[in-house]
Design an enzyme around this catalytic site. Structure first.
Site, PDB file in Angstrom:
ATOM      1  N   ARG A 126     -22.267  85.943  69.298  1.00 41.97           N
ATOM      2  CA  ARG A 126     -22.319  86.265  70.737  1.00 41.97           C
ATOM      3  C   ARG A 126     -21.723  85.120  71.560  1.00 41.97           C
ATOM      4  O   ARG A 126     -20.595  85.191  72.017  1.00 41.97           O
ATOM      5  CB  ARG A 126     -23.778  86.566  71.132  1.00 41.97           C
ATOM      6  N   ASP A 127     -22.452  84.033  71.702  1.00 43.46           N
ATOM      7  CA  ASP A 127     -21.957  82.912  72.523  1.00 43.46           C
ATOM      8  C   ASP A 127     -20.644  82.386  71.953  1.00 43.46           C
ATOM      9  O   ASP A 127     -19.722  82.025  72.687  1.00 43.46           O
ATOM     10  CB  ASP A 127     -23.025  81.803  72.540  1.00 43.46           C
ATOM     11  N   CYS A 180     -19.049  79.853  77.869  1.00 41.73           N
ATOM     12  CA  CYS A 180     -19.424  80.922  78.793  1.00 41.73           C
ATOM     13  C   CYS A 180     -18.247  81.172  79.725  1.00 41.73           C
ATOM     14  O   CYS A 180     -17.739  80.244  80.347  1.00 41.73           O
ATOM     15  CB  CYS A 180     -20.664  80.512  79.589  1.00 41.73           C
ATOM     16  N   HIS A 196     -24.812  72.988  74.538  1.00 41.42           N
ATOM     17  CA  HIS A 196     -23.354  72.998  74.385  1.00 41.42           C
ATOM     18  C   HIS A 196     -22.915  71.542  74.211  1.00 41.42           C
ATOM     19  O   HIS A 196     -23.572  70.621  74.704  1.00 41.42           O
ATOM     20  CB  HIS A 196     -22.699  73.672  75.585  1.00 41.42           C
ATOM     21  N   ASN A 198     -20.834  75.482  71.508  1.00 44.75           N
ATOM     22  CA  ASN A 198     -22.240  75.157  71.249  1.00 44.75           C
ATOM     23  C   ASN A 198     -22.277  74.090  70.164  1.00 44.75           C
ATOM     24  O   ASN A 198     -21.318  73.923  69.412  1.00 44.75           O
ATOM     25  CB  ASN A 198     -22.958  76.397  70.683  1.00 44.75           C
ATOM     26  N   HIS A 256     -30.899  74.924  73.694  1.00 39.88           N
ATOM     27  CA  HIS A 256     -29.581  75.547  73.526  1.00 39.88           C
ATOM     28  C   HIS A 256     -28.535  74.577  74.101  1.00 39.88           C
ATOM     29  O   HIS A 256     -28.322  74.538  75.306  1.00 39.88           O
ATOM     30  CB  HIS A 256     -29.609  76.879  74.278  1.00 39.88           C
TER      31      HIS A 256
HETATM   32  P1  HMG Z   1     -22.266  94.074  88.739  1.00 34.52           P
HETATM   33  O1  HMG Z   1     -20.793  94.321  88.914  1.00 34.52           O
HETATM   34  O2  HMG Z   1     -23.019  93.433  89.864  1.00 34.52           O
HETATM   35  O3  HMG Z   1     -23.039  95.391  88.269  1.00 34.52           O
HETATM   36  O4  HMG Z   1     -22.446  93.202  87.427  1.00 34.52           O
HETATM   37  P2  HMG Z   1     -23.361  96.735  88.996  1.00 34.52           P
HETATM   38  O5  HMG Z   1     -24.758  97.064  88.661  1.00 34.52           O
HETATM   39  O6  HMG Z   1     -22.921  96.698  90.435  1.00 34.52           O
HETATM   40  O7  HMG Z   1     -22.391  97.753  88.234  1.00 34.52           O
HETATM   41  C1  HMG Z   1     -20.981  97.660  88.301  1.00 34.52           C
HETATM   42  C2  HMG Z   1     -20.377  98.430  87.126  1.00 34.52           C
HETATM   43  O8  HMG Z   1     -20.783  97.814  85.899  1.00 34.52           O
HETATM   44  C3  HMG Z   1     -20.824  99.865  87.061  1.00 34.52           C
HETATM   45  O9  HMG Z   1     -19.773 100.589  86.443  1.00 34.52           O
HETATM   46  C4  HMG Z   1     -21.983  99.809  86.104  1.00 34.52           C
HETATM   47  O10 HMG Z   1     -22.242 101.028  85.463  1.00 34.52           O
HETATM   48  C5  HMG Z   1     -21.514  98.786  85.107  1.00 34.52           C
HETATM   49  P3  HMG Z   1     -18.657 101.381  87.300  1.00 34.52           P
HETATM   50  O11 HMG Z   1     -19.437 102.317  88.156  1.00 34.52           O
HETATM   51  O12 HMG Z   1     -17.909 100.327  88.086  1.00 34.52           O
HETATM   52  O13 HMG Z   1     -17.785 102.014  86.248  1.00 34.52           O
HETATM   53  N1  HMG Z   1     -22.610  98.076  84.437  1.00 34.52           N
HETATM   54  C6  HMG Z   1     -22.710  97.957  83.090  1.00 34.52           C
HETATM   55  N2  HMG Z   1     -21.916  98.377  82.099  1.00 34.52           N
HETATM   56  C7  HMG Z   1     -22.321  98.078  80.829  1.00 34.52           C
HETATM   57  N3  HMG Z   1     -23.431  97.369  80.555  1.00 34.52           N
HETATM   58  C8  HMG Z   1     -24.246  96.938  81.529  1.00 34.52           C
HETATM   59  C9  HMG Z   1     -23.883  97.233  82.865  1.00 34.52           C
HETATM   60  N4  HMG Z   1     -24.452  96.949  84.053  1.00 34.52           N
HETATM   61  C10 HMG Z   1     -23.665  97.472  85.007  1.00 34.52           C
HETATM   62  N5  HMG Z   1     -25.333  96.228  81.212  1.00 34.52           N
HETATM   63  C11 HMG Z   1     -23.708  92.516  85.511  1.00 34.52           C
HETATM   64  C12 HMG Z   1     -23.721  92.768  86.993  1.00 34.52           C
HETATM   65  C13 HMG Z   1     -24.991  91.809  85.147  1.00 34.52           C
HETATM   66  C14 HMG Z   1     -23.599  93.842  84.749  1.00 34.52           C
HETATM   67  C15 HMG Z   1     -22.470  91.656  85.165  1.00 34.52           C
HETATM   68  O14 HMG Z   1     -22.460  90.533  86.003  1.00 34.52           O
HETATM   69  C16 HMG Z   1     -22.434  91.177  83.735  1.00 34.52           C
HETATM   70  O15 HMG Z   1     -22.320  91.976  82.819  1.00 34.52           O
HETATM   71  N6  HMG Z   1     -22.516  89.827  83.518  1.00 34.52           N
HETATM   72  C17 HMG Z   1     -22.588  89.270  82.195  1.00 34.52           C
HETATM   73  C18 HMG Z   1     -21.984  87.904  82.162  1.00 34.52           C
HETATM   74  C19 HMG Z   1     -22.117  87.315  80.772  1.00 34.52           C
HETATM   75  O16 HMG Z   1     -22.242  88.018  79.783  1.00 34.52           O
HETATM   76  N7  HMG Z   1     -22.074  85.972  80.706  1.00 34.52           N
HETATM   77  C20 HMG Z   1     -22.196  85.275  79.445  1.00 34.52           C
HETATM   78  C21 HMG Z   1     -23.571  85.330  78.867  1.00 34.52           C
HETATM   79  S1  HMG Z   1     -24.678  84.128  79.574  1.00 34.52           S
HETATM   80  C22 HMG Z   1     -24.357  82.679  78.693  1.00 34.52           C
HETATM   81  O17 HMG Z   1     -23.416  82.618  77.955  1.00 34.52           O
HETATM   82  C23 HMG Z   1     -25.321  81.531  78.806  1.00 34.52           C
HETATM   83  C24 HMG Z   1     -26.214  81.377  77.561  1.00 34.52           C
HETATM   84  O18 HMG Z   1     -25.441  81.192  76.391  1.00 34.52           O
HETATM   85  C25 HMG Z   1     -27.157  80.173  77.744  1.00 34.52           C
HETATM   86  C26 HMG Z   1     -26.445  78.877  78.161  1.00 34.52           C
HETATM   87  O19 HMG Z   1     -25.481  78.482  77.520  1.00 34.52           O
HETATM   88  O20 HMG Z   1     -26.908  78.303  79.154  1.00 34.52           O
HETATM   89  C27 HMG Z   1     -27.080  82.629  77.345  1.00 34.52           C
HETATM   90 MG    MG Z   2     -24.568  79.287  75.755  1.00 36.12          MG
END
Ligand code: HMG
Ligand code: MG
Length: 299
Positions: free
Chosen positions: A14-15, A241, A210, A250, A208
């Site tokens: 994933r990450d 990210c 990086h 990481n 966690h």
């Molecule tokens: P948004 O644009 O505000 O969402 O995104 P929305 O609710 O307004 O919906 C917009 C569109 O997205 C709609 O589709 C929804 O159906 C769809 P449309 O009508 O335009 O065709 N939608 C989805 N589709 C699939 N799966 C879903 C979903 N939700 C809405 N779950 C949202 C908000 C949270 C969805 C978006 O910002 C997002 O997906 N962000 C994810 C970012 C991400 O994955 N970042 C990396 C992970 S975090 C990380 O790496 C840190 C970590 O490792 C720890 C660390 O290192 O600190 C964990």
């Molecule tokens: Mg991370």
């Protein structure tokens, strides 16, 4: 060190792969997950049920989960990231038994990463956690930016403790503290863990790290001294990210395993097999493993 066992939580599929410029074929991800399991990893974060518009690299989540559900029964957990109710429904439909919600101690990062304030993100998790509890699905909660943020200056440990405590008391059974951009140093990480463990049992905390600034192993050592028993890491040191510039790899799982085994702490992981796995995935994506160990022990 009082701990005699550390749980390693592998985030490579994933990450590790969410930030790759070219999308990695699902078959390669599935092979990676298989190899990690064969080499003793018991917690492998498999994919993310996030929006494919935001993170296209995770758009194959259903295919990944379908393959996992056909694996022979085992004691391996395959958690998946879930940002909201829509993601939760999809994760449940795919058969996920373990999920992870994610927010941050920084307002600006939360906004860029999930298009919400911290408070809004917590609101979104309420129905997600309710569904998880009713289906006996375990919930991890991530708090990003525990030691620094790509958009704000320093993050106060009390802000981290506040978010961690909220997530814990709303039903997350485990809280992972993310040094998302790797700017933390051991004293800072110790201070954060001390502040959080005043409000959340240290046995429920994961670290966690990086490795952007080369501090990850030292920070993990500081975490172990504070009683941490769960370490997140990524095979080959893959990772990053898309919404945190500078969040390079990481900490490498093989480096963590080598350090822990050297300290007499059992991990149950086959180090040679893990290093082969690091080379496997890195060859597939045309890069070298980030860990020195993978180079030193290359067969
Ligand atoms: P948004 O644009 O505000 O969402 O995104 P929305 O609710 O307004 O919906 C917009 C569109 O997205 C709609 O589709 C929804 O159906 C769809 P449309 O009508 O335009 O065709 N939608 C989805 N589709 C699939 N799966 C879903 C979903 N939700 C809405 N779950 C949202 C908000 C949270 C969805 C978006 O910002 C997002 O997906 N962000 C994810 C970012 C991400 O994955 N970042 C990396 C992970 S975090 C990380 O790496 C840190 C970590 O490792 C720890 C660390 O290192 O600190 C964990
Ligand atoms: Mg991370």
């Amino acid at each position: 060190m009082p701990q005699d066992h550390i749980r390693i939580y592998e985030v490579g599929p994933r990450d590790g792969l969410q930030n790759e410029p070219h999308s990695v074929p699902a078959a390669t991800k599935i092979e990676l997950i298989k190899r990690l399991g064969m080499n003793g990893l018991k917690h492998i974060e498999a994919t993310a049920f996030v929006s494919p518009k935001w993170v296209p690299q995770m758009a194959d989540h259903n295919e990944i989960m379908r393959a996992i559900s056909a694996f022979p029964a085992s004691d391996i957990a395959y958690p998946v990231l879930v940002p909201n109710d829509k993601g939760m429904d999809a994760a449940m439909a795919s058969g996920a038994k373990d999920i992870a919600v994610f927010t941050a101690a920084s307002e600006s990062f939360t906004q860029k990463n999930i298009n919400a304030s911290i408070a809004q993100s917590i609101e979104r998790f309420i129905p997600v956690i309710e569904k998880a509890k009713s289906e006996n699905i375990s919930v991890r909660g991530y708090v990003s930016c525990i030691a620094g943020c790509p958009y704000e200056s320093d993050i106060n440990p009390s802000a981290v403790a506040e978010v961690a405590s909220t997530l814990y008391h709303m039903g997350c059974n485990e809280i992972s503290l993310g040094d998302t951009i790797g700017t933390g140093t051991p004293n800072k990480i110790s201070d954060v863990i001390k502040a959080v463990s005043d409000r959340v049992p240290v046995s429920a905390l994961a670290l966690h790290c990086h490795d952007t600034y080369g501090q990850a192993l030292a920070n993990i050592y500081a975490g172990l001294e504070q009683g941490i028993t769960i370490i997140d890491s990524s095979v080959g040191g893959l990772g990053g990210c898309p919404y945190a510039k500078g969040a390079s790899g990481n900490v490498a799982t093989e480096d963590v395993v080598y350090m822990l085994e050297g300290m007499g702490i059992n991990t149950g992981i086959d180090l040679d097999g893990l290093i082969e796995t690091a080379w496997y995935i890195c060859d597939q994506i045309n890069r070298a493993p980030a860990s020195k160990l993978a180079h030193a022990k290359k067969k």
